[in-house]
Design a protein around this motif. Structure first.
Motif, PDB file in Angstrom:
ATOM      1  N   HIS A  63       2.824   1.017 -15.501  1.00 23.31           N
ATOM      2  CA  HIS A  63       3.888   2.023 -15.426  1.00 23.31           C
ATOM      3  C   HIS A  63       3.310   3.424 -15.300  1.00 23.31           C
ATOM      4  O   HIS A  63       3.819   4.254 -14.534  1.00 23.31           O
ATOM      5  CB  HIS A  63       4.784   1.924 -16.665  1.00 23.31           C
ATOM      6  N   TYR A  64       2.246   3.721 -16.007  1.00 20.29           N
ATOM      7  CA  TYR A  64       1.677   5.074 -16.014  1.00 20.29           C
ATOM      8  C   TYR A  64       1.159   5.505 -14.651  1.00 20.29           C
ATOM      9  O   TYR A  64       1.181   6.691 -14.328  1.00 20.29           O
ATOM     10  CB  TYR A  64       0.564   5.187 -17.058  1.00 20.29           C
ATOM     11  N   VAL A  65       0.670   4.545 -13.856  1.00 20.28           N
ATOM     12  CA  VAL A  65       0.140   4.909 -12.536  1.00 20.28           C
ATOM     13  C   VAL A  65       1.100   4.530 -11.415  1.00 20.28           C
ATOM     14  O   VAL A  65       0.766   4.680 -10.238  1.00 20.28           O
ATOM     15  CB  VAL A  65      -1.259   4.280 -12.302  1.00 20.28           C
ATOM     16  N   TYR A 129       0.781  -4.835  -4.663  1.00 21.39           N
ATOM     17  CA  TYR A 129       0.785  -4.487  -6.079  1.00 21.39           C
ATOM     18  C   TYR A 129      -0.012  -3.202  -6.344  1.00 21.39           C
ATOM     19  O   TYR A 129       0.390  -2.360  -7.139  1.00 21.39           O
ATOM     20  CB  TYR A 129       0.184  -5.686  -6.825  1.00 21.39           C
ATOM     21  N   GLY A 130      -1.121  -3.019  -5.637  1.00 27.94           N
ATOM     22  CA  GLY A 130      -1.987  -1.873  -5.886  1.00 27.94           C
ATOM     23  C   GLY A 130      -1.726  -0.657  -5.014  1.00 27.94           C
ATOM     24  O   GLY A 130      -2.205   0.447  -5.307  1.00 27.94           O
ATOM     25  N   ALA A 145      -5.644   4.048  -4.959  1.00 26.09           N
ATOM     26  CA  ALA A 145      -4.922   2.769  -4.929  1.00 26.09           C
ATOM     27  C   ALA A 145      -5.474   1.924  -6.070  1.00 26.09           C
ATOM     28  O   ALA A 145      -6.610   2.115  -6.510  1.00 26.09           O
ATOM     29  CB  ALA A 145      -5.124   2.067  -3.600  1.00 26.09           C
ATOM     30  N   TYR A 146      -4.683   1.020  -6.560  1.00 22.12           N
ATOM     31  CA  TYR A 146      -5.057   0.241  -7.746  1.00 22.12           C
ATOM     32  C   TYR A 146      -5.113  -1.253  -7.458  1.00 22.12           C
ATOM     33  O   TYR A 146      -4.855  -2.065  -8.333  1.00 22.12           O
ATOM     34  CB  TYR A 146      -4.081   0.542  -8.888  1.00 22.12           C
ATOM     35  N   GLN A 147      -5.458  -1.591  -6.240  1.00 21.48           N
ATOM     36  CA  GLN A 147      -5.553  -2.999  -5.870  1.00 21.48           C
ATOM     37  C   GLN A 147      -6.734  -3.639  -6.593  1.00 21.48           C
ATOM     38  O   GLN A 147      -7.878  -3.217  -6.435  1.00 21.48           O
ATOM     39  CB  GLN A 147      -5.734  -3.141  -4.368  1.00 21.48           C
ATOM     40  N   PRO A 148      -6.467  -4.680  -7.394  1.00 22.27           N
ATOM     41  CA  PRO A 148      -7.588  -5.382  -8.032  1.00 22.27           C
ATOM     42  C   PRO A 148      -8.437  -6.069  -6.967  1.00 22.27           C
ATOM     43  O   PRO A 148      -7.954  -6.360  -5.869  1.00 22.27           O
ATOM     44  CB  PRO A 148      -6.899  -6.430  -8.930  1.00 22.27           C
ATOM     45  N   PRO A 149      -9.690  -6.344  -7.264  1.00 21.68           N
ATOM     46  CA  PRO A 149     -10.513  -7.031  -6.261  1.00 21.68           C
ATOM     47  C   PRO A 149     -10.029  -8.466  -6.076  1.00 21.68           C
ATOM     48  O   PRO A 149      -9.552  -9.095  -7.021  1.00 21.68           O
ATOM     49  CB  PRO A 149     -11.913  -7.010  -6.888  1.00 21.68           C
TER      50      PRO A 149
END
Length: 193
Positions: A63-65, A129-130, A145-149
């Motif tokens: 939520h924060y990002v 998602y990211g 961007a916050y895409q997990p690997p």
């Protein structure tokens, strides 16, 4: 020789049932506030965590990002993937009793295609998602961007994200390897006869 081929194919098929027992994938986030890390497990039919609050904690952090909440019930793949696995298990058991190298090869190729499509679908889910972030996020980092690997380790702000197959992924890989061995033995058996 033919019995060994049957047994290999039968074991390869029945191993798929273990995908309901073990998670396919594990994503672990480690940060100063989570020194022991928090892990999310992706199964064939659900998403869980280290404990009952893991998804809630991950959703609070997201939520924060401005990342989307993870709501397993809204992910259609978790509904229909189990049926695909059950079908492939039944089909593999049937193929095990045929001694037909073409059917063994077809089953193997189908499993490989399904595996590739599953990994691609997982990548697309991670990408959305990211990257699909809310404009109302309390913390905004331009260009971030916050895409997990998909596979490996990546830093996402102060979080280290590790993404690797779990026991279910190993079982799936073993199933494919055993069916490949059955195919090779089947071809060798047909050449000798």
């Amino acid at each position: 020789m033919r019995r060994r081929i049957n047994y290999l194919m039968l074991i390869a098929s029945l191993l798929l049932v273990l995908l309901f027992v073990f998670p396919l994938w594990r994503i672990t986030l480690t940060a100063p506030q989570y020194p022991d890390g928090i892990s999310m497990f992706i199964w064939i039919n659900k998403i869980t965590g280290d404990n009952e609050y893991t998804l809630q904690n991950i959703n609070i952090l997201n939520h924060y990002v401005g990342m989307q909440y993870i709501v397993p019930e809204s992910i259609p793949e978790l509904t229909y993937f189990p049926y695909i696995i059950l079908f492939m298990t039944a089909a593999g058991v049937a193929v095990a009793f045929t001694n037909n190298k073409k059917l063994i090869g077809t089953w193997l190729v189908t499993m490989l295609i399904l595996g590739i499509l599953g990994i691609y679908d997982f990548y697309l889910w991670e990408y959305d998602y990211g990257h699909n972030l809310s404009d109302k996020a309390p913390i905004k980092v331009p260009g971030m961007a916050y895409q997990p690997p998909l596979l490996g380790t990546k830093m996402l702000l102060n979080f280290k994200a590790d993404s690797y197959p779990h026991w279910g992924g190993a079982v799936l890989g073993l199933s494919i390897i055993l069916s490949y061995v059955a195919l090779i033995k089947s071809r060798f058996s047909h050449e000798k006869s």
